[in-house]
Motif scaffolding. Structure first.
Motif, PDB file in Angstrom:
ATOM      1  N   GLY A 138      38.072  39.367  49.828  1.00 44.88           N
ATOM      2  CA  GLY A 138      39.279  38.572  49.658  1.00 44.88           C
ATOM      3  C   GLY A 138      39.213  37.227  50.362  1.00 44.88           C
ATOM      4  N   ASP A 174      42.581  37.009  47.410  1.00 43.89           N
ATOM      5  CA  ASP A 174      42.447  38.077  46.427  1.00 43.89           C
ATOM      6  C   ASP A 174      41.005  38.578  46.345  1.00 43.89           C
ATOM      7  OD1 ASP A 174      45.178  38.131  45.121  1.00 43.89           O
ATOM      8  OD2 ASP A 174      44.658  36.004  44.932  1.00 43.89           O
ATOM      9  N   ARG A 175      40.845  39.900  46.355  1.00 43.02           N
ATOM     10  CA  ARG A 175      39.522  40.498  46.181  1.00 43.02           C
ATOM     11  C   ARG A 175      39.151  40.433  44.695  1.00 43.02           C
ATOM     12  NH1 ARG A 175      38.638  46.061  48.815  1.00 43.02           N
ATOM     13  NH2 ARG A 175      39.584  46.645  46.845  1.00 43.02           N
TER      14      ARG A 175
END
Length: 163
Positions: free
Chosen positions: A113, A89-90
């Motif tokens: 990410g 996940d960024r």
């Protein structure tokens, strides 16, 4: 008064004054597990005072809404703090240099990410801010006696935007 900060790509060089970028970049340091796993060794060294110990936790954070209104920053006087996304996940990383016991002008970085970060001990930073949805993070920080959290509420908010 409108104060806008544009998030910039997270790089080890630009983030160095605030801490360490944790990512598997380039060639592994060496191979382990019968040659099946490339180990990127010793990427960050957690800091803690003499009374604390290093702890690993998992945190689930709700996504932030962009543009983000930055109204508060925090720091940890007794130990560093690291966040590593567990599912690519960024997230936004917001930091500021100390100016006489308060945060200076913030900078915002956007991870790709596959990067984690470790804030230096006493580094002013924003809250955990995933941008694509709720996300789980490995958290490495200090546990022990004393209040290891200082919050500073900003006199006027900053607006954090992406390009």
């Amino acid at each position: 008064m409108s104060r806008t900060i544009r998030a910039e790509p997270l790089t080890a060089e630009d983030f160095a004054p605030f801490g360490t970028v944790i990512e598997a970049a380039g060639s592994p340091s060496f191979m382990i597990n019968a040659g099946l796993c490339g180990r990127y060794h010793d990427l960050a060294r957690p800091e803690t005072d003499t009374d604390g110990t290093v702890s690993l936790s998992v945190g689930r954070s709700e996504a932030v809404t962009l543009p983000l209104s930055l109204t508060m920053m925090e720091r940890h006087p007794f130990g560093s703090q690291a966040f590593v996304p567990m599912a690519g996940d960024r997230f936004l990383v917001i930091v500021a240099e100390d100016r006489d016991g308060a945060p200076g002008t913030p900078r915002a970085f956007l991870t790709n990410g596959h990067q984690g970060i470790q804030y230096r001990m006493n580094c002013w930073h924003g809250v955990l801010a995933p941008v694509t949805g709720p996300a789980n993070f490995l958290i490495v920080d200090r546990v022990g006696p004393g209040d290891n959290l200082e919050e500073h509420h900003l006199a006027a908010p900053y607006t954090i935007v992406l390009d």
